[in-house]
Each structure stands twice: as structure tokens, then as C-alpha cells.
Design a protein around this motif. Structure first.
Motif, PDB file in Angstrom:
ATOM      1  N   TYR A   1      -1.758  -7.310   0.979  1.00  0.00           N
ATOM      2  CA  TYR A   1      -2.839  -6.627   0.286  1.00  0.00           C
ATOM      3  C   TYR A   1      -2.814  -7.105  -1.171  1.00  0.00           C
ATOM      4  CZ  TYR A   1      -2.674  -4.278   4.864  1.00  0.00           C
ATOM      5  OH  TYR A   1      -2.723  -4.125   6.080  1.00  0.00           O
TER       6      TYR A   1
ATOM      7  N   LEU B   1       0.957  -1.137   0.067  1.00  0.00           N
ATOM      8  CA  LEU B   1      -0.016   0.087  -0.073  1.00  0.00           C
ATOM      9  C   LEU B   1       0.970   1.237   0.089  1.00  0.00           C
ATOM     10  CD1 LEU B   1      -2.564  -0.859   2.825  1.00  0.00           C
ATOM     11  CD2 LEU B   1      -3.009  -1.010   0.433  1.00  0.00           C
ATOM     12  N   PRO B   2       0.535   2.273  -0.721  1.00  0.00           N
ATOM     13  CA  PRO B   2       1.244   3.434  -0.775  1.00  0.00           C
ATOM     14  C   PRO B   2       1.568   4.251   0.578  1.00  0.00           C
ATOM     15  CG  PRO B   2      -0.710   3.905  -1.653  1.00  0.00           C
ATOM     16  CD  PRO B   2      -0.912   2.409  -1.244  1.00  0.00           C
TER      17      PRO B   2
ATOM     18  N   TRP C   1       6.453   0.216  -0.413  1.00  0.00           N
ATOM     19  CA  TRP C   1       5.650   0.219  -1.704  1.00  0.00           C
ATOM     20  C   TRP C   1       6.745   0.744  -2.683  1.00  0.00           C
ATOM     21  CZ3 TRP C   1       1.050  -0.127  -3.785  1.00  0.00           C
ATOM     22  CH2 TRP C   1       0.776   0.716  -4.956  1.00  0.00           C
TER      23      TRP C   1
ATOM     24  N   ASP D   1      -5.287  -8.259  -3.398  1.00  0.00           N
ATOM     25  CA  ASP D   1      -6.311  -7.654  -4.080  1.00  0.00           C
ATOM     26  C   ASP D   1      -6.152  -6.142  -4.499  1.00  0.00           C
ATOM     27  OD1 ASP D   1      -7.619  -9.725  -3.385  1.00  0.00           O
ATOM     28  OD2 ASP D   1      -9.428  -8.987  -2.402  1.00  0.00           O
ATOM     29  N   ILE D   2      -5.510  -5.337  -3.532  1.00  0.00           N
ATOM     30  CA  ILE D   2      -5.501  -3.789  -4.119  1.00  0.00           C
ATOM     31  C   ILE D   2      -4.111  -3.927  -4.757  1.00  0.00           C
ATOM     32  CG2 ILE D   2      -5.051  -1.678  -2.954  1.00  0.00           C
ATOM     33  CD1 ILE D   2      -6.411  -2.640  -0.368  1.00  0.00           C
TER      34      ILE D   2
ATOM     35  N   ARG E   1      -4.687  -5.076  -8.267  1.00  0.00           N
ATOM     36  CA  ARG E   1      -5.592  -3.928  -9.160  1.00  0.00           C
ATOM     37  C   ARG E   1      -4.790  -2.741  -9.721  1.00  0.00           C
ATOM     38  NH1 ARG E   1     -10.695  -0.243  -6.586  1.00  0.00           N
ATOM     39  NH2 ARG E   1     -10.974   0.762  -8.557  1.00  0.00           N
ATOM     40  N   TRP E   2      -3.830  -2.278  -8.698  1.00  0.00           N
ATOM     41  CA  TRP E   2      -2.801  -1.201  -8.963  1.00  0.00           C
ATOM     42  C   TRP E   2      -2.058  -1.746 -10.153  1.00  0.00           C
ATOM     43  CZ3 TRP E   2      -0.918   3.486  -9.050  1.00  0.00           C
ATOM     44  CH2 TRP E   2       0.480   3.714  -9.208  1.00  0.00           C
TER      45      TRP E   2
END
Lengths: 530, 354
Positions: B321, B157-158, B300, B323-324, B327-328
Motif C-alpha cells: 500500500y 495499513l493500521p 503496521w 501510496d497510503i 502519505r502517512w
């Protein structure tokens, strides 16, 4: 802002109240008057008006960080705090500054008058000169709810230490409708006459939950018992021909409860009553959800005023003839209150909460068992010779609540928590059987230990069947005992019922899925207690 | 896409594969290579397991044969006892059936590897856990070019960005020094394999004595014998007297903090060191006095750098994470898919190791 950020870091790094108080007192000893005033304001729930929306803030932060908005949105529930999510995502600042807290608050206030493009440029410019901690605090000023581990009580104690004032009288000074725009640090601290602010309430005295048997309190004749009503704790103030209504959360609720305007016609001036605001059906309170309809409304439609009129069930007199009575013993305050209220006509929007006579703790226990019939949650026990203290103090006031109702239910959905519980699954949806189907009927968030939350989190991760955004559907397997304080019919819910204060009281490892309660069981509870 | 095909005596669910001939597939036992008939970090007993590193969620007991780097083997044997292990050197190629396999430094902890598998010119890399910045003790991460990359994304995650190790070391030593001056012990909770040794290498031994919990010291012994350099440490044995070691820093597994074991040191300040400490909510839940943000996983930017440098088109996201992150990656032009894992690296021990 560096001194304020350093204060935050110190406070955030410790769980010890004494160290937090010390750090805050040190800040109060060195900060400018303006920064002190704003610090007091922030930690007593007064914050600057929101100059940009959180939607704008998210969009701008995503843009500056070079990520799509959805990615920031997905990160938010995991971090659990929008201000923090943005502070962590933004690229490092390109320059440094050390402008005071008050500067940034003034800057935020000035934005309201500006075009949206200018506002954006000013916010971006702020982010570009603040380090991550300062950014977090700056964002907190915008997103509101400045909860960073400093309670109003702790702030008051630190300020009392720094200014060498008495804590209780300082707490009283800090109550009421002031804002940093309407006063100065000097006026707030030094004003001779605390009563100069006619709307100022007294700090509420809060009771502890009685864990022991009441016999441990000593002789019954030293104690007064009342119902513990399920309403909103409030103070009603009549001074100089005007009235004010404060909630326990120090929210001014005068406009929400216009019924109390008539009090001026019934009561003498210079009076402050403490009691429970309830929706009243003429003989007893309506269930809490009737009052709930009123709480959400800043202005009240006529029909609601008629269907759910409120009154104050008064149980204490804090001020009479403009005189502060808090140091008098309760029985003295009570008899003065009764004398004031007993002459009122039946339609007055205030009644004395009836004392419940009892000779022995056993007879009182029998009375307590009938609390639900009186739409009460249990009993309040108050020592007859106690003064009216400020805040939560052990010893003189106790709440002796009914044992909660319970039902055994199956967990079917799970969602991650926020803040301290981010990254753990803590928010669950529970179901009961309806034939072979599981019907969801309540959510619950609390009641498990950290260790149990960790265990269930690991289990949820391995037993997810489907995801709907942040919500996971899990294999029906675990049964929890759900405790709650009340139940009522609710056409908005699929199950047709809604619970008051549901929480997980026990993880029923011993109970197989099939033995969870049924919707019929719930309907029966609704029939008996609704 | 989900297909079923028989392998030996069991039916394996195979899915999420872009290529007609998958080099690696994802089964209910873990990552499987049909051409070489082996698994990577499997979570159920198999005949042949290739192991990226010694953490418990990657190196599990019960396999018939293990293959790992010579740098990884001693710790794994220490943890799993009497197992049958073959070793290779970093970069050495080994033929297994129709597959060529080699191990390349992952920078996660001493001896940790990414595993490269080539079948008929098609190259896949399973990253295991990794970080791209050197930590001064692990063999530094080496990017390996491939067509398909199976990447962890524990911190995908960012919001997860790590400060330089030197900055964290300065804060860590400042905390220790302050505690020492105030007559307090500094108790640092860290996973006993990897994180503990990395922290040891960041400490300034001039400040005071360094004490270790048995779980940490046992791992230290193994790594010292392999030639990894660690500062001198004192093993906390039952008869050790805390007052003989004023101003000490104590490294122990997180579970030892707040226990009877931790109370023997008298007045103390406690801290955790983990990537999760980046989040205020987690920091507060752990209720230690300090949380040092330091992780043996890529942040990240590190994840994105590693993925870029593989030149891979197909990315499989696992651990975290997913899924996220997938997607990214898809929005960035990669073919990315989520690989469901049974372990997930999210149980408590793995979270502490992060």
C-alpha cells in the motif's frame, strides 16, 4: 456478548450450512430469552435504530487509534467493511467484560437521547471493554446491515430445531411488522393465533432458474405459464379494513404505493394477493426505470403518481375470507383469484396476470421469444397442482428467462471490491468505441470466476496508468462480453444509455481491442429493445 | 523528478531520488547502484544481482552473477538451478566498485537479508521483505542505521497488527488437536519456502504425525542440511496411505488444497496461514475452515518500529500500500516517496507467501 461472539466465530469459520445451523441451534438452546429475541431480529433484518452516524464513528475511532481520519478512510475500502476496519484499528481494550447482547443493544438505543459528547464517551467506553470480535459485532449493530453469513432461512431452521417447531409455520410467525420492542420471545414463539398480527405476510415462494429445456419438466398440460414481469414482487394484504404492501425483501412498502389504498373499495376483506408491482401505462408495464423512480421515494409527489402509477399484476391468492389457501393446488387458487378479480372495473389497481395458453413446449418457446415486446423478462412456469411453498424450493416453480442482450466492451477503469472480494479488483468500468475514443457506458461487478478475478487483478496492478482515489485507469486492452437484461436512454450518462443488470458474461481473450462494439451498435440495440 | 542518464548500452529512467548523488536508483530493471554497477533483486536479466532472499519475486532466473548470504544461497540454487553465486556472511563488508555492501538479517525467512550500501559516507538500505519480531527459526531482524531506507509495506495499513506467535501457535495446535480427536486430517496451506518451516517450528509434534507436500519437503531438506532445526516430517509420496497416519497435520502449498492431492486424506479440516487472514473478506474468499493470521512481513507497528530504528530521513516505499504508506510517513515528518515496482509482491504466489 462472549457467547454471541463465539457463535459468530463458529459460523464465520465454516462454509457448511449444517454446522452453522447446529451452532445457531445450540445458541438458541442456551441464550436468554432477550438475547434470543434480538438474535432472531438481527438475522431477519430488524436492527436497533442508529444512535450515532458512521461519520462520528470514524472520527472517534481514528482519534482513539491515534491516526488521522484519512488513514482510516483509506483502509476502509481495502478491508471492505467499516465495522471491521474500526475493530481492527482500535488499540487493545484496557479491561474485560461479559455483558449480554441485549445489554449492548439497550445501551445503543439509550444513546439517542443523550448529548453527542456523552454518546462519544459511552461508545469509547464500550470499545475499551470488548475484544476485537465483540467490537466488530458491536460496530455492526451500529453500522447496520447485519450480514454475517446467516440467512433468515438458516436462522429459522436453527430456531425450528431448537424449539422443535415446524420450519414453515415458524417462518410465517417470524414475518411481519414485529420488533423486539413490541413483542417478547414467548409471544413471538407461542402466540396461538398467527393471524393476530393483521399485517403479517406469508413467506414468499421463490422460483429457480430453468437451466434445462422445458421438455424435461414433463407434459405441458401439467404446467401454467405467465410472463415474468420486470417489477417488484409484492404481497398485498387486506385484513380488518386496512391494507399492507410487503416487498419480497420483507420491507413494508404500503406508504410508497398509495394506489393500493383504494383496494379496500374493490376487494372483500381477508384477502392476500401475491404478484408483481409494476408501473402501468394503461395497457402494459412501463420499463423498469420508470418504476425505479417510485421505489426510491418514501412519499410520492403527485406528478410522479400521475406519470408512473403502479398496479399489482396478481398471480396468486394466498388467503381468501381469512382462510390460508397455500395448501390448495395452484389451479384451484388461480380460479378462485380469477373469480374475485374478474368483476373489477378496469381502473382498479389490481389485475390478474394473464395466463399464456400453450399446447406444446415449442409454441411456448415462440411466445417466450416475444417477451420483450410485452415488457417481460421471460416466462414463469408453475405446476398446476403445486401448493404455495415457502422460500426457494426446486420443482414446482421455474423462471425461464430470455437470453440476455450482449455487447463486447473494453475495460478502462478498475476498483477493488468489498467484503469477500476486498483486495481483488472486481468493479470495472467498460467503454465502447466512438470514432477513435472510448466512451464509458456501464459498470459491471460480477460474472467472472475467482480465478479470473485473480488474473485480472494481477494485470490491473501492472497496467495502471493513473489513480483517482480508489479508481485506477488501466491500459485499454481487455475485451469482455457484457450481458444485460434491458437498455434505455439516459441523459445522465455520457454515453446516453443505461443498462439493466449488466455483468461480465465472458472474457474475450480472442477479441482484439479494435473489434469491441461501438456506440452506434449500442444505439441500435437501444432502438430495437429500449 | 525524472532524469535520464546512460549506463552502458541502455538508457535507464532514474527518478525519485532526493540526493544529488544517489547511492541507489530505481530503474526499469529494478534497484540499481551506479557506483557499484549492481542491482538489488532485479526483475530483468542483469550482469550482477544482489539478492535479499529466495522468494520467486526477489530471486529471478537469468542474471549472469548472483551475490547473496551463505544462508540464502542453498535455497536459491535449489530453486534456480545452475547459477553463478558468490556468497558473503551476514555483516561482512564487500567492496563493489566505489560502493561498500553488506547483508544484515531481515527476519523474513531463514537466510533473508537487508542490503546496506555505502558510497562516500552516504548509507542506503534496501530492506527486501522483513519482519521485526523473532520467529524462532530465521536470523532475527537487525536494525541498520542509514540515511535512506527502501522499505516494503505489504501490510502498511493500521488494520494489520499481528498477535504474538505463541498465541497463534496455541490456536494452531488446538485446531490440530481437535481435528485429530475427531478423526480428521488437518491440512494447512502455506508457502513452501519460509512460511511452511516457520509453521513447522510452531507445531507440537506430540499431537500427531506431520506430513509434507513434496514442494515443502524439498525446501525442508535444503534447510536441514544447512543446520536449521525442524521437527520430523513425513514426505507424502504417491504410495503413502493416509490411514496409516491418523490425526496427521499436512503442510502443503495453498494450491494443493481442494485439489485431487488434498482429497487423499479423507475427512479433513483445511486452513491457511497468512497475514491476509486478518481480513474477514479474504478469509471467506479462500473458503478454508480456518485462517491463521501469521505473516513473515512486518505489521503496521513493526514497519514503524523498523523505520524509526534506521534513523533514516528518506524513505522509499515499495511492495504494497505504497501510496497510503508514503502519505502517512510524510505526515510524520519523513521524506517519503513511492517506488513503483513491476512485480509488486502482489501476485498470487507472493500473496500466499505473505
Amino acid at each position: 456478548m462472549k457467547d454471541f461472539a463465539a457463535l459468530f466465530t463458529t459460523v464465520d469459520q465454516t462454509t457448511k450450512t449444517s454446522l452453522k445451523t447446529k451452532a445457531l441451534a445450540a445458541f438458541f438452546n442456551t441464550a436468554s430469552d432477550d438475547d434470543k429475541l434480538w438474535t432472531i431480529a438481527l438475522f431477519s433484518g430488524r436492527r436497533p435504530k442508529r444512535a450515532v452516524t458512521t461519520t462520528q464513528l470514524r472520527e472517534w475511532a481514528a482519534e482513539v487509534s491515534g491516526i488521522p481520519l484519512w488513514l482510516l478512510e483509506e483502509s476502509y475500502p481495502i478491508v471492505g467493511d467499516l465495522a471491521e476496519t474500526i475493530a481492527l484499528t482500535l488499540p487493545p481494550p484496557s479491561r474485560e467484560s461479559d455483558l449480554p447482547l441485549t445489554h449492548w443493544i439497550t445501551e445503543l438505543k439509550s444513546l439517542a437521547a443523550l448529548d453527542i459528547e456523552v454518546r462519544k464517551a459511552r461508545i469509547l467506553d464500550a470499545w475499551d471493554q470488548l475484544d476485537p470480535t465483540e467490537r466488530f459485532l458491536f460496530n455492526k449493530l451500529i453500522t447496520g446491515g447485519f450480514r454475517i453469513g446467516v440467512s433468515q432461512k438458516l436462522m429459522t431452521r436453527a430456531l425450528a430445531q431448537a424449539t422443535q417447531q415446524d420450519e414453515a409455520s415458524l417462518a410465517h410467525r417470524l414475518m411481519g411488522g414485529w420488533t423486539p420492542e413490541t413483542t417478547t420471545f414467548h409471544d413471538l414463539m407461542e402466540a396461538e393465533d398467527v393471524e393476530a398480527d393483521e399485517s403479517r405476510p406469508y413467506p414468499f415462494y421463490l422460483a429457480y432458474q430453468l437451466e434445462d429445456r422445458p421438455a424435461a419438466l414433463g407434459s405441458p398440460e401439467d404446467w401454467q405459464a405467465e410472463w415474468k414481469w420486470d417489477g417488484i414482487r409484492g404481497q398485498v394484504i387486506l385484513r380488518n379494513g386496512t391494507h399492507h404492501v410487503w416487498s419480497r425483501g420483507e420491507e413494508l412498502m404500503t406508504d410508497r404505493f398509495p394506489e393500493f389504498a383504494r383496494l379496500i373499495d374493490f376487494l372483500p376483506d381477508g384477502i392476500v394477493l401475491d404478484g408483481e408491482i409494476v408501473a402501468w401505462d394503461g395497457a402494459q408495464p412501463f420499463p423498469f426505470n420508470t418504476l425505479q423512480a417510485r421505489i426510491g421515494r418514501k412519499t410520492v409527489p403527485k406528478k410522479l403518481l400521475k406519470d408512473a402509477p403502479v398496479i399489482l399484476l396478481a398471480y396468486d391468492l394466498l388467503e381468501h375470507d381469512g382462510e390460508d389457501l397455500r395448501n390448495l393446488p395452484l389451479k384451484e387458487r388461480r380460479s378462485r383469484m380469477d373469480a374475485v378479480l374478474e368483476t373489477l372495473s378496469a381502473d382498479a389497481p389490481v389485475k390478474a396476470a394473464p395466463p399464456l395458453p400453450f399446447d406444446t413446449w415449442d409454441t411456448l418457446a415462440k411466445t417466450r421469444a416475444t417477451a420483450r415486446d410485452h415488457r417481460a423478462e421471460g416466462l414463469m412456469l408453475k405446476r398446476k397442482d403445486s401448493p404455495y411453498l415457502s422460500g426457494r424450493k426446486k420443482g414446482d416453480w421455474w423462471k425461464w428467462k430470455l437470453d440476455p442482450l450482449t455487447v463486447d466492451a473494453v475495460m478502462i477503469y478498475a476498483q477493488q471490491g468489498h467484503g469477500r472480494r476486498a483486495n481483488l479488483f472486481t468493479d470495472f468500468t467498460f467503454a465502447v468505441w466512438d470514432g477513435n475514443d472510448l466512451v464509458p457506458f456501464t459498470k459491471a461487478y460480477s460474472g467472472l470466476t475467482d480465478d479470473e478475478f485473480r488474473k485480472i487483478t494481477a494485470w490491473v496492478r501492472k497496467n495502471t496508468q493513473q489513480r483517482f482515489g480508489p479508481v485506477r485507469q488501466v491500459t485499454p486492452h481487455h475485451v469482455f462480453e457484457i450481458a444485460f437484461e434491458g437498455i434505455h436512454a439516459s441523459p445522465r450518462h455520457k454515453s446516453g444509455i443505461a443498462l439493466r443488470f449488466p455483468r461480465m458474461s465472458r472474457w474475450r481473450h480472442d477479441k482484439p481491442l479494435e473489434e469491441a462494439n461501438t456506440l452506434d451498435d449500442l444505439r441500435e440495440i437501444l432502438h430495437s429493445y429500449g | 523528478m525524472i532524469t535520464q542518464h546512460p549506463t552502458g548500452d541502455m538508457t535507464v529512467l532514474t527518478y525519485l531520488c532526493f540526493m544529488p548523488n544517489c547511492v541507489l536508483t530505481f530503474t526499469d530493471r529494478g534497484i540499481y547502484c551506479p557506483a557499484g554497477d549492481f542491482y538489488v533483486d532485479p526483475w530483468r536479466p542483469v550482469d550482477r544481482a544482489l539478492i535479499t532472499h529466495g522468494h520467486a519475486d526477489h530471486a529471478r532466473p537469468g542474471h549472469r552473477r548472483y551475490l547473496c548470504t551463505d544462508a540464502c544461497a542453498p535455497v536459491m540454487q535449489h530453486r534456480l538451478g545452475n547459477i553463478s553465486v558468490e556468497t558473503v556472511k551476514f555483516g561482512e563488508t564487500r567492496r563493489l566498485g566505489d560502493a561498500s555492501v553488506s547483508f544484515h538479517p531481515a527476519g523474513h525467512l531463514p537466510g533473508s537479508a537487508q542490503i546496506r550500501v555505502e558510497v562516500a559516507g552516504e548509507v542506503w538500505v534496501a530492506s527486501g521483505d522483513y519482519k521485526v519480531v523473532p520467529d524462532g527459526i530465521s536470523e532475527p531482524f537487525e536494525p541498520v542505521r542509514c540515511h535512506s531506507f527502501i522499505t516494503e509495506c505489504t501490510f502498511g495499513l493500521p488494520v494489520f497488527k499481528w498477535d504474538d506467535q505463541s498465541d497463534v501457535a496455541r490456536d494452531l495446535n488446538a485446531w490440530w488437536g481437535k481435528n485429530a480427536r475427531e478423526g480428521k486430517a488437518s491440512i494447512l496451506g502455506a508457502y513452501s519456502l519460509g512460511k511452511a518451516q516457520r509453521l513447522l517450528s510452531m507445531l507440537d509434534p506430540e499431537i500427531g504425525p506431520i506430513l509434507t507436500h513434496g514442494a515443502v519437503e524439498n525446501t525442508n531438506d535444503v534447510l536441514r542440511q544447512q543446520g536449521y532445526h525442524l521437527p520430523d516430517t513425513i514426505h507424502v509420496t504417491p504410495d503413502l496411505k493416509a490411514k496409516d497416519h491418523p490425526g496427521a497435520l499436512v503442510i502443503a502449498p495453498p494450491s494443493a488444497l481442494g485439489s485431487q492431492w488434498g482429497r487423499r486424506f479423507g475427512p479433513s479440516s483445511t486452513a491457511f496461514a497468512s497475514g491476509w487472514m486478518r481480513l474477514r473478506g479474504v478469509r471467506r474468499r479462500r473458503a478454508a475452515d480456518r485462517g491463521f493470521v501469521i505473516s513473515d512481513h512486518a505489521d503496521w507497528d513493526g514497519l514503524m518500529q523498523a523505520i524509526r530504528e534506521t534513523n533514516a530521513e528518506n524513505i522509499y516505499a515499495t511492495h504494497g500500500y505504497t501510496d497510503i504508506f508514503a502519505r502517512w510517513l510524510n505526515s510524520q515528518g519523513y521524506n517519503a516517496e513511492v517506488v513503483p515496482t513491476e512485480f509488486g509482491g502482489e501476485d498470487d504466489e507472493a500473496a500466499d507467501a505473505a
